[in-house]
Motif scaffolding. Structure first.
Motif, PDB file in Angstrom:
ATOM      1  N   TYR A  76       0.738  -1.162   0.118  1.00  0.00           N
ATOM      2  CA  TYR A  76       0.099   0.180   0.133  1.00  0.00           C
ATOM      3  C   TYR A  76       0.725   1.364  -0.266  1.00  0.00           C
ATOM      4  O   TYR A  76       0.308   2.340   0.316  1.00  0.00           O
ATOM      5  N   ALA A  77       2.237   0.988  -0.114  1.00  0.00           N
ATOM      6  CA  ALA A  77       2.910   2.504  -0.131  1.00  0.00           C
ATOM      7  C   ALA A  77       2.541   3.377  -1.307  1.00  0.00           C
ATOM      8  O   ALA A  77       2.387   4.435  -1.266  1.00  0.00           O
ATOM      9  N   ASN A  78       2.574   2.687  -2.649  1.00  0.00           N
ATOM     10  CA  ASN A  78       1.805   3.622  -3.700  1.00  0.00           C
ATOM     11  C   ASN A  78       0.713   3.172  -4.275  1.00  0.00           C
ATOM     12  O   ASN A  78       0.579   3.520  -5.323  1.00  0.00           O
ATOM     13  N   VAL A  79      -0.103   2.333  -3.646  1.00  0.00           N
ATOM     14  CA  VAL A  79      -1.510   1.851  -4.400  1.00  0.00           C
ATOM     15  C   VAL A  79      -2.580   2.540  -3.513  1.00  0.00           C
ATOM     16  O   VAL A  79      -2.373   2.380  -1.864  1.00  0.00           O
ATOM     17  N   GLN A  80      -3.384   2.871  -4.112  1.00  0.00           N
ATOM     18  CA  GLN A  80      -4.455   3.532  -3.255  1.00  0.00           C
ATOM     19  C   GLN A  80      -5.564   2.488  -2.815  1.00  0.00           C
ATOM     20  O   GLN A  80      -5.481   1.349  -3.340  1.00  0.00           O
ATOM     21  N   LEU A  81      -6.289   2.644  -1.720  1.00  0.00           N
ATOM     22  CA  LEU A  81      -7.150   1.471  -1.379  1.00  0.00           C
ATOM     23  C   LEU A  81      -8.404   1.677  -2.250  1.00  0.00           C
ATOM     24  O   LEU A  81      -8.642   2.536  -2.966  1.00  0.00           O
ATOM     25  N   ALA A  82      -9.047   0.598  -2.363  1.00  0.00           N
ATOM     26  CA  ALA A  82     -10.037   0.397  -3.337  1.00  0.00           C
ATOM     27  C   ALA A  82     -11.453   1.232  -2.930  1.00  0.00           C
ATOM     28  O   ALA A  82     -12.001   1.961  -3.835  1.00  0.00           O
ATOM     29  N   ASP A 141       3.650  13.407   0.414  1.00  0.00           N
ATOM     30  CA  ASP A 141       4.509  13.931  -0.719  1.00  0.00           C
ATOM     31  C   ASP A 141       6.035  13.611  -0.630  1.00  0.00           C
ATOM     32  O   ASP A 141       6.570  13.579  -1.839  1.00  0.00           O
ATOM     33  N   SER A 142       6.351  12.835   0.243  1.00  0.00           N
ATOM     34  CA  SER A 142       7.600  12.345   0.197  1.00  0.00           C
ATOM     35  C   SER A 142       7.889  10.825  -0.413  1.00  0.00           C
ATOM     36  O   SER A 142       7.034  10.227  -0.719  1.00  0.00           O
ATOM     37  N   ASP A 143       9.045  11.002  -1.105  1.00  0.00           N
ATOM     38  CA  ASP A 143       9.584   9.852  -1.757  1.00  0.00           C
ATOM     39  C   ASP A 143      10.347   9.063  -1.105  1.00  0.00           C
ATOM     40  O   ASP A 143      11.132   7.827  -1.677  1.00  0.00           O
ATOM     41  N   ALA A 144      10.748   9.088   0.111  1.00  0.00           N
ATOM     42  CA  ALA A 144      11.705   8.379   0.808  1.00  0.00           C
ATOM     43  C   ALA A 144      10.999   7.087   1.035  1.00  0.00           C
ATOM     44  O   ALA A 144       9.795   6.853   1.420  1.00  0.00           O
ATOM     45  N   ASP A 145      11.623   6.237   1.342  1.00  0.00           N
ATOM     46  CA  ASP A 145      11.302   4.786   1.881  1.00  0.00           C
ATOM     47  C   ASP A 145      10.753   4.813   2.973  1.00  0.00           C
ATOM     48  O   ASP A 145       9.634   3.967   3.276  1.00  0.00           O
ATOM     49  N   MET A 146      11.067   5.589   4.121  1.00  0.00           N
ATOM     50  CA  MET A 146      10.609   5.593   5.350  1.00  0.00           C
ATOM     51  C   MET A 146       8.903   6.004   5.240  1.00  0.00           C
ATOM     52  O   MET A 146       8.189   5.666   5.821  1.00  0.00           O
ATOM     53  N   ALA A 202       7.311   5.995   2.633  1.00  0.00           N
ATOM     54  CA  ALA A 202       6.464   4.881   1.840  1.00  0.00           C
ATOM     55  C   ALA A 202       5.937   3.901   2.943  1.00  0.00           C
ATOM     56  O   ALA A 202       4.611   3.213   2.697  1.00  0.00           O
ATOM     57  N   ASP A 203       6.992   3.306   3.858  1.00  0.00           N
ATOM     58  CA  ASP A 203       6.506   2.580   4.631  1.00  0.00           C
ATOM     59  C   ASP A 203       5.356   3.035   5.646  1.00  0.00           C
ATOM     60  O   ASP A 203       4.591   2.479   6.180  1.00  0.00           O
ATOM     61  N   MET A 204       5.519   4.240   6.092  1.00  0.00           N
ATOM     62  CA  MET A 204       4.326   4.994   6.761  1.00  0.00           C
ATOM     63  C   MET A 204       2.958   5.098   6.240  1.00  0.00           C
ATOM     64  O   MET A 204       2.293   4.902   6.539  1.00  0.00           O
ATOM     65  N   ARG A 205       3.172   5.513   4.741  1.00  0.00           N
ATOM     66  CA  ARG A 205       1.918   5.676   3.960  1.00  0.00           C
ATOM     67  C   ARG A 205       1.177   4.010   3.898  1.00  0.00           C
ATOM     68  O   ARG A 205       0.026   3.824   3.928  1.00  0.00           O
ATOM     69  N   ALA A 206       2.155   3.112   3.697  1.00  0.00           N
ATOM     70  CA  ALA A 206       1.521   1.520   3.548  1.00  0.00           C
ATOM     71  C   ALA A 206       0.806   1.286   5.073  1.00  0.00           C
ATOM     72  O   ALA A 206      -0.269   0.746   5.158  1.00  0.00           O
ATOM     73  N   LEU A 207       1.766   1.561   6.207  1.00  0.00           N
ATOM     74  CA  LEU A 207       1.251   1.454   7.592  1.00  0.00           C
ATOM     75  C   LEU A 207      -0.308   1.975   7.698  1.00  0.00           C
ATOM     76  O   LEU A 207      -1.223   1.543   7.980  1.00  0.00           O
ATOM     77  N   VAL A 208      -0.232   3.345   7.230  1.00  0.00           N
ATOM     78  CA  VAL A 208      -1.614   4.134   7.394  1.00  0.00           C
ATOM     79  C   VAL A 208      -2.521   3.487   6.697  1.00  0.00           C
ATOM     80  O   VAL A 208      -3.922   3.312   7.146  1.00  0.00           O
ATOM     81  N   ARG A 209      -2.687   3.368   5.372  1.00  0.00           N
ATOM     82  CA  ARG A 209      -3.678   2.677   4.516  1.00  0.00           C
ATOM     83  C   ARG A 209      -4.041   1.259   5.138  1.00  0.00           C
ATOM     84  O   ARG A 209      -5.188   0.766   5.093  1.00  0.00           O
TER      85      ARG A 209
END
Length: 146
Positions: free
Chosen positions: A38-44, A71-76, A78-85
């Motif tokens: 879910y780092a760069n994939v939106q929820l359905a 807005d960030s491209d950092a790996d950290m 991305a991991d936080m975005r995935a965790l939130v989603r």
């Protein structure tokens, strides 16, 4: 037969090897694991994605320190975005996710730190600076009118 006055060849010492290793070490710094799903994939569900996106806008990237995790491209980030989603997908409330992230990473992770003994100078400084600026401007105008 031995030759006299032979100049010894310089040897590659530990300093040269260390310098070469330092030059190539950034190539090994990149992670080899793929980003979370879910780092760069939106929820359905658009409503859940909007909720996750709103929360991600309020959370600071710990690596970039000036961008939100949305807005960030950092790996950290991305991991936080995935965790939130992932947590939003499971039905957790954004407030509880935010509280969990603050407990894990500290108040710095949010753009709106709570008022506490450590953060009161951050909240008071703008008011104090405006007061000082007003006092300086007032005294400056008083001197000019005399």
């Amino acid at each position: 037969m031995r030759v006299r006055n032979q100049v010894p060849l310089p040897r590659a010492g530990g300093e040269v090897v260390a310098a070469l290793l330092l030059c190539i070490s950034p190539a090994f710094a990149q992670p080899i694991t793929p980003p979370a799903h879910y780092a760069n994939v939106q929820l359905a569900d658009p409503a859940k994605e909007a909720s996750a996106r709103a929360l991600m806008e309020t959370l600071r990237c710990l690596v970039c320190q000036g961008q939100s995790i949305a807005d960030s491209d950092a790996d950290m980030a991305a991991d936080m975005r995935a965790l939130v989603r992932e947590r939003i997908e499971r039905g957790e409330k954004p407030a509880s996710i935010r509280d969990w992230l603050i407990a894990r990473y500290g108040d710095y992770v949010t753009y709106d730190p709570p008022l506490s003994g450590l953060t009161w100078p951050l909240w008071l400084a703008p008011i104090l600076l405006l007061g000082i600026g007003g006092w300086i401007a007032r005294s400056s105008f008083r001197r000019r009118t005399r």
